[in-house]
Motif scaffolding. Structure first.
Motif: not given
Length: 485
Positions: A307, A310, A339
């Motif tokens: 992600e 992230v 997340s």
């Protein structure tokens, strides 16, 4: 069909063995535990090699987390099993005079143990010690994801232990499904909540009791500490609690750290220095860190980092090597709370650091998520310690250290809520695999007639008093020597 026949034949032999009563004697229990200790002595190097092939573990880590743990557990059981087995006298109210009561621990019967792949030797043999200590017969199903350790257990245990009472059955999910279709007196499962729900559903068909040793997102809370040396020690223990056991693939590993924003940079710097001290400048070449168990787990962990937000939060590490199943110790600062890395158990070498304004906010943060298997809190504030204990729920709480609660036989190990059901280790393992049978002894020389029909007001008043007073007090009252208010 061959495995079906093997399972049915094994279960028949186990049930016949249990019915014979051979496993109930203290001699049998001690003989099996002694034989297990001999196995660990004879086959230590073989165990080290199996763990290296399955997980890339260094022999020191293998001894610390696997062989040594089992030796300690077996030694403890060997010295204590007679005391655990002894009938326990219990206080009986004078209302039941003359009489006495005791509690007898008896084996449950035919036990099924599912072990996990991340600590495949200890998580197989430690529960087995509890089951043997309690006098049960056992089927052990090792994890197929640690094939060398599974094969070692299947081929070696029958050479040392009573093969009519203790059996190892290997296989994948089809074998697990087949085993769950059978009737057991106890199922002990170590693994993840998804499979645990399947185990529990299958057990419910026969009202089979279960112990579920699961995981969860175990937080570490880092409070302000009065000296730099204490802060450094805390950082070192946090690093050990994340990357020092099976590359973070442990149910009790730290999943994330909560720290006040003003201390975050100091913590990150301390963790970076500790990583270099543990694993050198190039951890993959250090040969002291375990690897990711298989490609499925490797891909899952890589997906957590994919992600964009992230990946942007990575402040150290992040490199991966698929050929060697290696992921570098990685630190992330404030990844998105929605997340996957913050909503799923990580079970790998990725460590999010979550900042708060005041460390007291960590309580609410933890309580907003499922109950963890363990909470680690680094603080010298006694008031804050009491707040953590009274306002959070977890399988265990460890102050100013990590992971050590797992090897303490004097404390129960287990989860709560989504992190597990039941407990074991030491005497708690014996109790997990035992039924405590209440026994009441009375004689035939004295009777309390008001307990029987026909009913009248006198008997009603007598019974009311009997429940409110002990027997001696009731006699005094009836004799007019004590007034009842």
């Amino acid at each position: 069909m061959e495995i079906v026949g093997e399972v049915e034949e094994s279960l028949k032999e186990l049930r016949d063995c249990f019915k014979s009563g051979r496993t109930r004697s203290v001699k049998w229990r001690k003989t099996q535990i002694t034989a297990l200790l001999q196995l660990l002595h004879d086959k230590e190097d073989v165990i080290f090699e199996a763990l290296r092939q399955d997980l890339g573990k260094h022999p020191v880590e293998s001894y610390r987390d696997e062989v040594g743990v089992v030796i300690r557990s077996a030694d403890n059981a060997l010295s204590c099993v007679e005391k655990w087995m002894a009938p326990k006298k219990n206080h009986i109210p004078l209302l039941f005079f003359p009489g006495s009561g005791e509690v007898l621990s008896e084996p449950l019967g035919v036990v099924l143990i599912f072990s996990s792949w991340n600590i495949p030797v200890a998580l197989s043999l430690d529960p087995l010690i509890g089951a043997i200590s309690a006098g049960n017969v056992v089927v052990l199903k090792p994890s197929e994801h640690a094939p060398h350790c599974s094969s070692f257990l299947a081929n070696t245990l029958p050479q040392y232990l009573d093969s009519k009472a203790i059996k190892v059955i290997e296989g994948g999910s089809d074998v697990c499904e087949l085993l769950l279709q059978q009737k057991w007196d106890k199922i002990f499962y170590t693994g993840n909540p998804r499979v645990a729900s399947i185990v529990m559903s299958a057990a419910a068909n026969n009202l089979t009791p279960v112990t579920l040793e699961l995981g969860g997102k175990c937080p570490a809370i880092l409070d302000s500490l009065p000296s730099s040396s204490e802060f450094w020690m805390a950082a070192k223990r946090i690093a050990g609690g994340k990357w020092g056991t099976c590359c973070g693939q442990a149910c009790i590993a730290i999943d994330y750290v909560l720290v006040e924003e003003k201390f975050a940079s100091v913590l990150i710097d301390s963790l970076k220095k500790t990583i270099r001290k543990f694993f050198g400048d190039n951890p993959i070449e250090s040969k002291v860190t375990a690897r990711i168990v298989n490609k499925h787990q490797f891909k899952r962990l890589c997906n957590l980092l994919e992600e964009p937000q992230v990946r942007a939060s990575i402040v150290h590490g992040g490199s991966v090597d698929e050929e060697n199943m290696f992921i570098e110790p990685t630190i992330l600062l404030d990844p998105p709370l929605n997340s996957q890395i913050m909503t799923e158990e990580i079970f790998g070498p990725l460590l999010p650091i979550i900042t708060v304004n005041k460390i007291q906010e960590s309580i609410e943060f933890i309580n907003s998520r499922p109950k963890p298997l363990a909470i680690y809190a680094f603080t010298k504030d006694e008031t804050f310690k009491r707040t953590i204990l009274s306002e959070t729920s977890s399988g265990s709480v460890t102050f100013n250290d990590t992971l050590i609660q797992f090897i303490c036989d004097g404390l129960p190990f287990g989860g709560v809520g989504q992190s597990g059901i039941g407990r074991y280790h030491g005497k708690y393992s014996f109790e997990t695999f035992s039924h405590e049978k209440a026994v009441m002894h009375r004689n035939l020389c004295l009777e309390i007639e008001p307990r029987y029909p026909p009913w009248n007001n006198f008997k009603m008043q007598f019974i009311r008093l009997a429940y409110k007073l002990n027997y001696f007090g009731l006699l005094l009252h009836m004799l007019g020597l004590k007034r009842y208010n």
